[in-house]
Design an enzyme around this catalytic site. Structure first.
Site, short mmCIF file in Angstrom:
data_model
loop_
_atom_site.label_atom_id
_atom_site.label_comp_id
_atom_site.label_asym_id
_atom_site.label_seq_id
_atom_site.Cartn_x
_atom_site.Cartn_y
_atom_site.Cartn_z
N ASP A 837 1.05 -1.12 0.00
CA ASP A 837 0.00 -0.12 0.15
C ASP A 837 0.97 1.30 -0.04
O ASP A 837 1.88 1.35 0.73
CB ASP A 837 -0.81 -0.13 1.06
N GLU A 882 -4.58 2.73 -4.30
CA GLU A 882 -3.02 2.73 -4.19
C GLU A 882 -2.72 1.39 -3.40
O GLU A 882 -1.47 1.23 -3.03
CB GLU A 882 -2.82 3.75 -3.36
#
Length: 977
Positions: A837, A882
């Site tokens: 992430d 993301e």
């Protein structure tokens, strides 16, 4: 908590309806000048000198500059000069005025006078001696008065004439100001002469013999009560009982040059004294502010109050400035740091503010004032929390321990040497026995008198919030979850301890419920259950730092997105299941916050004072919310269609008429003239009969249509102001798209007849050739079938790719993971998954924009693919937003950790700047690893959940790191052995 929503609602609606038609109030006189929203427009103008300001009935603002006439409607400043309007004979605009009929009058230097009743300017004939017009007003009778290079001129029904010495006016000179009063008089400032007053044909001259401190008069204004004010070389004076006099309340301006002054509609007088910034005289006080951006050393040449009560100031060189009321007030002080971390009101009513670098401050005189005497005794000026005890001592937490400040000013500091488990202190909670609970970076302690005792079981825990409930149980909010202390035992409060999240704040309700502010949003402890108000309450991973109840039906929350307000009625409806989701009202920079980042992660970042106001600490000042006196903009914003472009060519919006044929693109630009918070204006538009309904355009001010068929159309645009008050009448423009000659009915009829004849001929020819081409068609069908197979294969490949990063998407990853699990069960080989992430990616998007965010995600995806061991065996995919996932086949825990480390380093090596990250100055990622020896009962969801939990641990540990790396045992899902 007061949730009264009953019989008052009808009354409120009636009052609101009446207020919607009332004139807008002026700027709030109870706020300091520096607490008003100040917007500075300089580079947008063709030239920095603004001599005059006016507003038309459609809401547009007009500015007179030496670089041309400027039109502003909330988005862009449009310059009108001889290149745009050839009728203009001068670029130097010296005066603008809108009369009661809505006509815009424009005075120029050496170019005469112009007027505009619509969009076009026309020249007005003047006597030959008049070349320049410096001031324009309209008297009560409707006549227009001009100050010109040739003297004063009056334009009435019988024409225009110069008023000279025979009319009682002084010899021709330079006139600096002209105003018209409500009883038919006109007042003129004549440099070196004084003030000239005309009324019913009679002329009086006021000079030093009639109260003026000097005959050098620069400006004139009339206040809300009708009093005439003059700004002179020696200060301001007002007219009373036949002469001018000073106002003792504004004695600080005596001897100062007043180039501009103005009376707003609520009775305040504004002054622009040379060298003093901006000053204001209200019924309650006189104050000045010389700290405003762009105003230092400036001379204000013009002031104007628009329909909404915003105040505009034109300057000599820095353009125009706008002052507006905002819903929230941000308070700062002349300190090294205005980052506020703690707010607290003591029993004496003093509001204390703890800053991140300037120590302790008080709220005094509408600003923050450093407590210098106390700060000199504190071990650190980086404060984190404030509290008081029953004895009246003030407790301050800092990065160097605890300070106890006695009522007499004596300070006792506590640190590591006194027994504190950690130096950085984040939280306080008064104990029922008179002691003080203290939460530090390394655990919880209790200070009783001068004795410090550490709570066993909390040593090493990063503690951010404390609360002792009525039963004596101490609730402990930690970076790693929730704990409780009761009877000397530390437990998880009857919950699972909230693993994977931080607890920053507590808010008890009278009924026994306890609200928690966490790193993932709002939580509520009710009995033995913890209820999440995250996505259900429009919180998506947003940290909550403080919660306050205004006792008037609303629940206020500060977070890293700003300040949010919930209605208790909405929360109750969510509890009952009447609604599936609620949305708070968010406040941010459009509402007066200098910084949308509310500070927190420590105790008391917000406080409700006894007068009902709420104070929220932010990265730039403390924000005041006054629910009882919230400024509401009830004016419907005027809407106008400003531009129409047909295939790139501009068309007069008032006369679009018939256009075409063969029109490909139509652009319609519209604007709502609301200036309190222009960025918060929202739009909707539609074409009647073409669009199915209103199209929400957000803040966009343009609509685009391509290839509209011929026909009659009416385009409509409506808008709301910053408070959601809609002008549903809006603006409209009608137009007709004419068809091409080949689209007319007669041409279509002729074409249809020709086509029918051709079809008949083609049919006969087609039948004749059918048998001959049967074999050819069969072969072509086979070829097309093969081509279709190839196309389907290519589509399948493209469907498995992420559209932005061009690596595998989530669907492809999930499918490959299921296949890999089955293969590894059969082979007995280990399997690993990495969940990655991008750290602080929301802040990255907010800082650099979504386009830069897309570029960063693509770069991260490329880094992931480069470190794969084998593209045939491993798979990297964008898992969402993301977040990325990596599948490592035949990979044990140690090898997975090695791949993860290479991945971490590959992203660091990209060196993508990220100045909004708290982790590093460049883009980083956090990685969670899950490795398993799969069994037949294992599912992909279990493995992904293990990797995701490891990712959360990496995030909680500080980001830019790896968590996991050892083999995990997965529980079998219910119903399986």
């Amino acid at each position: 908590m007061n949730r009264r929503v009953g019989g008052w609602c009808s009354l409120v609606l009636v009052v609101c309806g009446l207020l919607a038609f009332a004139p807008a109030r002026a700027l709030d006189p109870d706020r300091a000048i520096g607490q008003l929203t100040h917007v500075w427009y300089e580079n947008q103008l063709p030239q920095g000198t603004v001599l005059s300001i006016a507003q038309r009935s459609d809401g547009s603002i007009w500015l007179a500059t030496y670089g041309g006439l400027v039109h502003y409607s909330g988005a862009e400043f449009d310059n009108i000069d001889p290149r745009v309007a050839p009728v203009l004979k001068s670029t130097a605009i010296t005066a603008v005025h809108v009369d009661r009929d809505g006509t815009l009058w424009v005075g120029t230097l050496n170019g005469g006078l112009y007027r505009s009743r619509g969009r076009e300017l026309e020249r007005v004939a003047l006597p030959g001696d008049i070349k320049s017009v410096f001031g324009i007003v309209q008297d009560r009778g409707g006549a227009l008065w001009l100050t010109t290079n040739a003297g004063v001129a009056r334009m009435g029904a019988k024409g225009i004439r110069l008023l000279d010495e025979e009319s009682g006016f002084p010899p021709r000179g330079f006139y600096r100001g002209i105003v018209a009063d409500a009883v038919g008089g006109v007042w003129i400032a004549a440099d070196g002469v004084g003030v000239v007053h005309w009324h019913d044909g009679r002329v009086e001259t006021f000079d030093t013999r009639r109260g003026l401190p000097t005959n050098a008069v620069y400006s004139l204004a009339i206040d809300h009560g009708g009093t005439v004010w003059a700004g002179t070389q020696a200060g301001p004076v007002r007219y009373r009982d036949g002469r001018f006099e000073r106002d003792p309340r504004a004695a600080a301006l005596d001897g100062k040059r007043i180039y501009s002054l103005f009376g707003d509609r609520d009775g305040s007088m504004w002054f622009a004294p040379l060298g003093m910034g901006i000053c204001r005289l209200t019924a309650a006080r006189f104050d000045c502010d010389d700290t405003l951006s762009g105003m230092a050393g400036e001379t204000v040449r013009s002031m104007f109050e628009d329909h909404e009560g915003n105040l505009w100031m034109g300057t000599t060189s820095s353009g125009v400035h706008r002052f507006s009321d905002s819903k929230l007030v941000t308070v700062t002080g002349k300190m090294d740091s205005n980052a506020v971390r703690a707010v607290y009101q003591d029993r004496a009513g003093t509001l204390w503010v703890g800053t991140d670098g300037s120590g302790l401050a008080r709220y005094e005189g509408l600003v923050l004032v450093p407590a210098k005497a106390i700060n000199a005794k504190l071990p650190s000026l980086l404060l984190r929390a404030i509290q008081s005890d029953a004895a009246g001592n003030l407790w301050v937490a800092s990065t160097e321990g605890v300070s106890r400040i006695a009522p007499d000013g004596t300070v006792r500091n506590f640190g590591i040497g006194d027994g504190l488990p950690g130096t950085i202190v984040f939280a306080f909670a008064p104990s029922r026995d008179g002691g003080m609970w203290v939460g530090t970076l390394q655990g919880v302690a209790k200070i009783s008198g001068d004795k410090v005792s550490v709570v066993q079981g909390t040593h090493g825990d990063d503690t951010r919030a404390l609360y002792e409930d009525p039963a004596g149980r101490l609730w402990i909010g930690e970076r790693s979850g929730l704990r409780c202390l009761q009877g000397g035992v530390v437990d998880r409060c009857g919950t699972d301890g909230l693993p994977g999240m931080s607890v920053f704040a507590f808010h008890p309700e009278p009924g026994g419920d306890l609200w928690l502010g966490t790193s993932l949003g709002l939580m509520r402890v009710r009995g033995q259950s913890v209820q999440a108000f995250t996505q259900r309450a429009d919180f998506y991973g947003d940290a909550v730092f403080a919660m306050l109840d205004d006792d008037d039906g609303h629940f206020w929350v500060s977070s890293n997105r700003g300040i949010a307000r919930f209605a208790w009625a909405d929360i109750d409806a969510l509890d009952r299941g009447a609604v599936a989701k609620i949305e708070p009202h968010w406040y941010g920079k459009n509402d007066g916050m200098l910084s949308q980042q509310a500070n927190g992660a420590s105790q008391t970042p917000a406080w409700r004072t006894r007068d009902g106001r709420m104070w929220f600490g932010t990265a730039n000042g403390v924000v005041i919310v006054d629910p009882k006196h919230e400024r509401v903009n009830r004016m419907r914003p005027p809407v106008a269609i400003e531009r129409v472009l047909v295939d790139g060519q501009s068309v007069d919006p008032d006369h679009v008429g018939r256009i075409g044929p063969d029109v490909e693109r139509i652009e319609l630009h519209y604007a709502a003239m609301s200036y309190v918070a222009p960025a918060a204006v929202k739009y909707r538009y539609r074409i009647d009969g073409f669009d199915r309904g209103w199209i929400d355009a957000g803040g966009s001010r343009a609509a685009y249509y391509t290839n509209l068929p011929p026909g009659d159309y009416v385009f409509r645009a409506i808008a709301s102001n910053n408070d959601g008050v809609w002008n549903t009448d809006g603006a409209s423009v009608a137009f007709t798209i004419v068809p091409s000659w080949y689209a007319t009915w007669w041409f279509r009829t002729l074409a249809a007849m020709i086509v029918i004849g051709l079809l008949a001929a083609v049919y006969r020819l087609r039948v004749w050739r059918l048998r001959e081409r049967e074999r050819e068609l069969t072969r072509e069908v086979a070829q097309h079938t093969e081509a279709l197979r190839d196309a389907n294969a290519e589509l399948k490949r493209l469907a498995a790719l992420d559209g932005l990063t061009r690596i595998a998407n989530r669907g492809a990853f999930d499918q490959r993971l299921r296949e890999a699990l089955d293969e590894h069960v059969a082979s007995g080989a280990p399997l690993a998954v990495l969940m990655c992430d991008v750290d602080a990616f929301k802040a990255y998007n907010d800082t650099y924009g979504h386009l830069a965010g897309d570029v960063a995600l693509t770069a991260v995806a490329g880094a992931l693919t480069k470190v794969l061991r084998s593209k045939a065996a491993d798979l990297a995919a964008r898992y969402g937003g993301e977040e990325f996932a990596v599948l490592l086949t035949q990979c044990d825990a140690s090898e997975a950790a090695a791949v993860a480390q290479r991945t971490l380093e590959a992203v660091r090596a990209l060196a993508i700047e990220h100045r909004s990250s708290d982790t590093a100055p460049h883009v980083t990622i956090s990685i969670g690893i899950a490795t398993v020896m799969p069994a037949a009962t294992d599912s992909p969801e279990q493995l992904l959940r293990c990797a995701d939990e490891a990712l959360y641990r990496a995030k909680a540990a500080g980001r830019d790191r790896i968590s996991g790396g050892t083999a995990v045992a997965m529980r079998a899902p219910a119903g399986k052995a």
